[in-house]
Write a protein that holds these residues in place. Structure first.
Motif, PDB file in Angstrom:
ATOM      1  N   SER A   1       0.837  -1.205   0.000  1.00  0.00           N
ATOM      2  CA  SER A   1       0.000   0.000   0.000  1.00  0.00           C
ATOM      3  C   SER A   1       0.871   1.254   0.000  1.00  0.00           C
ATOM      4  CB  SER A   1      -0.909  -0.031   1.235  1.00  0.00           C
ATOM      5  OG  SER A   1      -1.383   1.251   1.545  1.00  0.00           O
ATOM      6  N   GLU A   2       1.939   1.181   0.789  1.00  0.00           N
ATOM      7  CA  GLU A   2       2.842   2.331   0.855  1.00  0.00           C
ATOM      8  C   GLU A   2       3.567   2.530  -0.476  1.00  0.00           C
ATOM      9  OE1 GLU A   2       6.040   2.778   4.074  1.00  0.00           O
ATOM     10  OE2 GLU A   2       4.120   2.624   5.137  1.00  0.00           O
ATOM     11  N   GLN A   3       4.083   1.414  -1.038  1.00  0.00           N
ATOM     12  CA  GLN A   3       4.812   1.514  -2.301  1.00  0.00           C
ATOM     13  C   GLN A   3       3.894   1.988  -3.430  1.00  0.00           C
ATOM     14  OE1 GLN A   3       6.473  -2.413  -2.835  1.00  0.00           O
ATOM     15  NE2 GLN A   3       7.720  -2.224  -0.997  1.00  0.00           N
TER      16      GLN A   3
ATOM     17  N   ILE B   1     -10.904 -14.163  -3.307  1.00  0.00           N
ATOM     18  CA  ILE B   1     -10.790 -12.702  -3.443  1.00  0.00           C
ATOM     19  C   ILE B   1     -11.014 -12.125  -2.055  1.00  0.00           C
ATOM     20  CG2 ILE B   1     -11.812 -10.623  -4.450  1.00  0.00           C
ATOM     21  CD1 ILE B   1     -12.546 -12.338  -6.904  1.00  0.00           C
ATOM     22  N   ILE B   2     -10.017 -11.431  -1.521  1.00  0.00           N
ATOM     23  CA  ILE B   2     -10.141 -10.962  -0.134  1.00  0.00           C
ATOM     24  C   ILE B   2     -10.329  -9.451  -0.023  1.00  0.00           C
ATOM     25  CG2 ILE B   2      -8.823 -12.874   0.866  1.00  0.00           C
ATOM     26  CD1 ILE B   2      -6.486 -10.742   1.146  1.00  0.00           C
ATOM     27  N   GLY B   3     -10.275  -8.751  -1.149  1.00  0.00           N
ATOM     28  CA  GLY B   3     -10.452  -7.313  -1.022  1.00  0.00           C
ATOM     29  C   GLY B   3     -10.249  -6.599  -2.330  1.00  0.00           C
ATOM     30  N   GLU B   4     -10.203  -5.249  -2.255  1.00  0.00           N
ATOM     31  CA  GLU B   4     -10.019  -4.451  -3.465  1.00  0.00           C
ATOM     32  C   GLU B   4      -9.179  -3.214  -3.172  1.00  0.00           C
ATOM     33  OE1 GLU B   4     -13.747  -4.916  -2.970  1.00  0.00           O
ATOM     34  OE2 GLU B   4     -14.053  -3.175  -1.694  1.00  0.00           O
ATOM     35  N   VAL B   5      -8.746  -2.575  -4.250  1.00  0.00           N
ATOM     36  CA  VAL B   5      -7.850  -1.420  -4.131  1.00  0.00           C
ATOM     37  C   VAL B   5      -8.658  -0.125  -4.170  1.00  0.00           C
ATOM     38  CG1 VAL B   5      -5.891  -0.211  -5.191  1.00  0.00           C
ATOM     39  CG2 VAL B   5      -5.990  -2.721  -5.226  1.00  0.00           C
ATOM     40  N   LEU B   6      -8.335   0.771  -3.234  1.00  0.00           N
ATOM     41  CA  LEU B   6      -8.998   2.080  -3.150  1.00  0.00           C
ATOM     42  C   LEU B   6      -7.968   3.177  -3.404  1.00  0.00           C
ATOM     43  CD1 LEU B   6     -10.639   1.538   0.376  1.00  0.00           C
ATOM     44  CD2 LEU B   6     -11.665   0.935  -1.827  1.00  0.00           C
ATOM     45  N   ALA B   7      -8.449   4.382  -3.643  1.00  0.00           N
ATOM     46  CA  ALA B   7      -7.519   5.490  -3.886  1.00  0.00           C
ATOM     47  C   ALA B   7      -6.884   5.972  -2.581  1.00  0.00           C
ATOM     48  CB  ALA B   7      -8.255   6.644  -4.566  1.00  0.00           C
ATOM     49  N   GLU B   8      -7.662   6.002  -1.536  1.00  0.00           N
ATOM     50  CA  GLU B   8      -7.183   6.547  -0.259  1.00  0.00           C
ATOM     51  C   GLU B   8      -6.190   5.577   0.388  1.00  0.00           C
ATOM     52  OE1 GLU B   8      -8.917   7.354   4.210  1.00  0.00           O
ATOM     53  OE2 GLU B   8     -10.101   6.260   2.725  1.00  0.00           O
ATOM     54  N   PRO B   9      -4.956   6.036   0.693  1.00  0.00           N
ATOM     55  CA  PRO B   9      -3.926   5.122   1.195  1.00  0.00           C
ATOM     56  C   PRO B   9      -4.284   4.465   2.526  1.00  0.00           C
ATOM     57  CG  PRO B   9      -2.972   7.251   0.610  1.00  0.00           C
ATOM     58  CD  PRO B   9      -4.459   7.415   0.574  1.00  0.00           C
ATOM     59  N   GLY B  10      -3.567   3.405   2.856  1.00  0.00           N
ATOM     60  CA  GLY B  10      -3.795   2.689   4.110  1.00  0.00           C
ATOM     61  C   GLY B  10      -4.517   1.367   3.857  1.00  0.00           C
ATOM     62  N   VAL B  11      -4.306   0.429   4.782  1.00  0.00           N
ATOM     63  CA  VAL B  11      -4.978  -0.863   4.667  1.00  0.00           C
ATOM     64  C   VAL B  11      -6.073  -0.914   5.723  1.00  0.00           C
ATOM     65  CG1 VAL B  11      -4.713  -3.368   4.721  1.00  0.00           C
ATOM     66  CG2 VAL B  11      -2.820  -1.931   3.924  1.00  0.00           C
TER      67      VAL B  11
END
Lengths: 387, 339
Positions: free
Chosen positions: B238-240, B305-315
């Motif tokens: 997420s950071e990278q 499938i355990i999740g998805e990618v969002l624009a706002e950083p952080g897990v």
């Protein structure tokens, strides 16, 4: 998994939330202290506060065995660990707790002390039987939950006539700590007073307690009755699952609204009124009350801890070794004492997150998996969007 | 018969060392294979490379105990390096291995570890083509340390990495979490508990080959969540990527035995190590098809499938209760609770 899934069910949680909504008086501010660090972590790990109305506040209590140990006792642990030919056995959590001058059992180990992590006091006993040329000290910490196991190994050591095994006893008592918090609340509200420590103490106001899970399996729910009666505060013994906590909140709100102060047992699947008689007998056989004991954050509390009885004194590390301890010093600015009293929240401490983190803990509450600061660090450092 | 032990002679460059290399390393790593480079016994191996990108990696392995349910430091050293190459989308070409042995180490133990490495390499279809051995004085090592490096080849049009992760991508986990960490813990001195659980340590190159066959442009990034568990791997990515991930707790595959051990010890499986799992970021429209493909492979049978990618950083983690909280990186060490 049985006893887990049903206590984390979203559907059942909704039913309990309706029950809470039914008893919640939105004009009231409910201040509920969860005594145990285990509960603090359940509340944060499942983000329960998001489900509850804003007027229900959790105040985090001192029920974390690692956190409440005062720095002087840690300094003494370091001094014992540094004795020649000693193997010093400790639960893993204790290793990173900072003593005076940022020293810890970890740093003592790096400097050559033989410090080992054990999971049970039985491991320390087995080590003593194996390493007969060394003296094995077990660093005993914890509330009533861990005390019977320590009592058992002392009994075993006597039966086996071991002469190279002793216990550094730091076992403490839950009801005495709850009472200390309530006494300070009473005195704070009457006098706006200052505690026996030199620091200023802000008043902690509590409307009711979520009582400990594991401790209560040993001491029983009846052990809290005197306190309930004396200080007129309700206690609900609560299990360690999220639905246990929600159910207990409903039970506490109901009592508070009605002006009642009884001990109720939400965790009846494990806790009885009288507790575990066998464990209590074992504890009484080996230990006796200390006149007073220092608690981090709560100061010296009378009759709040146990020491090893004189007839077992050859197994008492404090009797076997006489060690010099440097005058203890808390890390400047560390607010663990106030956090442990429930007087402030971890985020109010100026050291939180910078420089105090789980990797570089400056106070005990950041170290233990049951510490309030550790809970905030892992789960609540920053808000999560609800989009 | 007295037990043969490692002595300083085995590291001195003389006959003892030559015999050790011949009888143990070359014998096992060269057995019945086309490993002609190792047979040459040169200090360096020459590899034939066509028109591809070269991918390299190196991994040092120290683990206690050396043998654990489902594996040992030898198989782990092979799997770890193969998986690092695979996560870059590369096909592993060859491995090299360096051993640091402590004086007094049992030669029979070394033999079993080397056999286990040879088997792991053979199963993965990769040769160990060169190596090195050093011996340190007693007390200056922990039995054996094994470092493996690997070289792999990657198609020119494959470019996987955190920077490729896109908002809307689905996050696939190849199977249950925490198996390795809990299996190792169950065998560790002072914390023994009975469990039928085995480490998930395995080479993922075949699974990745299968995935890359049809989805090499849909897959944006892969990572094997080893030390620190999925929580730490996801936070690093997420950071990278400078993007956020939302993970659904209920969707994460978790074996009952791992869950039970974690509940008992007060550990969070999201922070427990894995050695045979991967997380994969894939374009949303291809996610279901890739998942179906992964599930046909033995190492991806329990993929989800355990999740998805969002624009706002952080897990962030959506709990089974529907609440949301941060899933932070592991800090400090995961230790069992006191009471």
């Amino acid at each position: 998994m049985k006893f887990i899934d049903e206590f984390r069910s979203s559907d059942l949680a909704q039913t309990l939330l309706k029950k809470i909504a039914g008893v919640n008086d939105s004009n009231k501010h409910y201040r509920l202290m969860e005594f145990c660090g285990g509960h603090t972590h359940v509340i944060f790990r499942h983000a329960l506060q998001q489900l509850l109305p804003d007027n229900i506040e959790f105040i985090h209590g001192p029920g974390c065995p690692v956190c409440v140990l005062p720095i002087a006792r840690l300094d003494k642990a370091l001094a014992l660990a540094a004795q020649p030919d000693v193997i010093f056995c400790s639960y893993g959590d204790m290793l990173r707790v900072p003593a005076s001058h940022k020293r810890s059992l970890f740093s003592a180990r790096a400097q050559g002390a033989d410090v080992r992590v054990v999971y049970s006091p039985l491991d320390a006993l087995a080590l003593a039987e194996k390493e007969t040329s060394k003296h094995v000290i077990f660093f005993a910490v914890g509330f009533e939950t861990t005390t019977p196991a320590t009592a058992f190994v002392i009994q075993q050591a006597k039966e086996k006539q071991l002469r190279n095994f002793s216990v550094y006893c730091n076992h403490v008592l839950t009801p005495a700590a709850i009472e200390a918090i309530l006494v300070s609340e009473l005195q704070d509200s009457e006098n706006g007073r200052v505690n026996d420590a030199t620091e200023k103490v802000s008043p902690v106001l509590i409307d009711g307690f979520l009582g400990p899970s594991h401790v209560s399996t040993i001491i029983g729910s009846a052990a809290y009755e005197k306190i309930c009666e004396r200080y007129k505060k309700p206690v609900v013994i609560t299990g360690f699952e999220p639905l246990d906590v929600l159910q207990a909140v409903a039970m506490l709100l109901d009592q508070i609204n009605k002006g009642e102060w009884r001990v109720l047992n939400e965790y009846h699947r494990a806790v009885s009124a009288q507790g575990n008689a066998k464990a209590q007998l074992l504890t009484q056989a080996i230990f006796t009350l200390r006149d007073k004991f220092e608690w981090r954050g709560l100061g010296f509390i009378p009759d709040s801890a146990l020491r090893i009885k004189d007839e077992y004194k050859v197994f008492d590390a404090e009797q076997v070794f006489s060690v010099d301890v440097v005058p203890s010093r808390e890390y400047k600015g560390c607010e663990c004492p106030a956090v442990l009293r429930g007087a402030i929240k971890p985020l109010d401490c100026k050291l939180f997150g910078k420089p105090c983190t789980p990797e570089n803990p400056l106070g005990s509450c950041m170290v233990s998996s049951e510490g309030a600061c550790s809970a905030y660090w892992h789960y609540a450092r920053s808000a999560v969007s609800h989009a | 018969m007295t037990e043969e032990l490692i002595t300083l002679n085995h590291g001195s460059g003389g006959r003892a060392m030559a015999r050790l290399i011949e009888e143990i390393f070359i014998h096992h790593f060269n057995a019945d294979s086309n490993n002609t480079e190792l047979a040459k016994k040169n200090d360096a191996a020459r590899l034939n490379v066509q028109t591809s990108h070269i991918v390299t990696t190196i991994d040092a392995h120290v683990i206690s105990p050396l043998f654990f349910p489902g594996g040992d430091i030898g198989s782990l050293a092979v799997h770890g390096t193969i998986n690092d190459l695979s996560m870059a989308g590369a096909r592993p070409l060859a491995l090299t291995a360096a051993f640091i042995l402590e004086e007094g180490f049992k030669i029979s133990t070394l033999k079993s570890l080397v056999k286990s490495m040879a088997l792991a390499a053979k199963e993965a279809g990769v040769n160990i083509v060169s190596g090195d051995t050093k011996v340190v004085e007693k007390g200056k090592g922990d039995g054996v340390f094994i470092t493996t490096s690997g070289v792999g080849l990657c198609d020119h049009d494959v470019s996987l990495g955190a920077e490729q992760i896109k908002v809307g991508d689905k996050i696939i986990l190849s199977g249950s979490i925490g198996d390795h960490g809990i299996a190792v813990m169950s065998a560790r001195e002072g914390l023994q508990f009975d469990t039928a659980l085995l480490s998930d340590s395995c080479a993922l190159n075949d699974l990745v080959d299968n995935m890359m066959q049809h989805f090499k442009h849909a897959i944006h990034c892969m990572r094997d969540p080893t030390r620190g568990g999925i929580a730490s791997a996801l936070n690093e990515l997420s950071e990278q990527a400078d993007k956020g991930f939302r993970i659904y707790e209920a969707a994460i595959p978790l074996k009952e035995s791992v869950r039970a051990a974690c509940e008992l010890l007060g550990l969070d499986p999201a922070y427990i190590a894995n050695e045979g799992k991967l997380v994969c970021f894939v374009a949303e429209e291809q996610a279901e098809a890739l998942l179906a493909k992964m599930r046909k492979h033995p190492h991806g049978r329990d993929a989800a499938i355990i999740g998805e990618v969002l624009a706002e950083p952080g897990v962030q983690l959506q709990t089974t209760l529907g609440t949301r909280r941060r899933l932070e990186m592991l800090s400090g060490e995961a230790l069992p609770r006191i009471c």
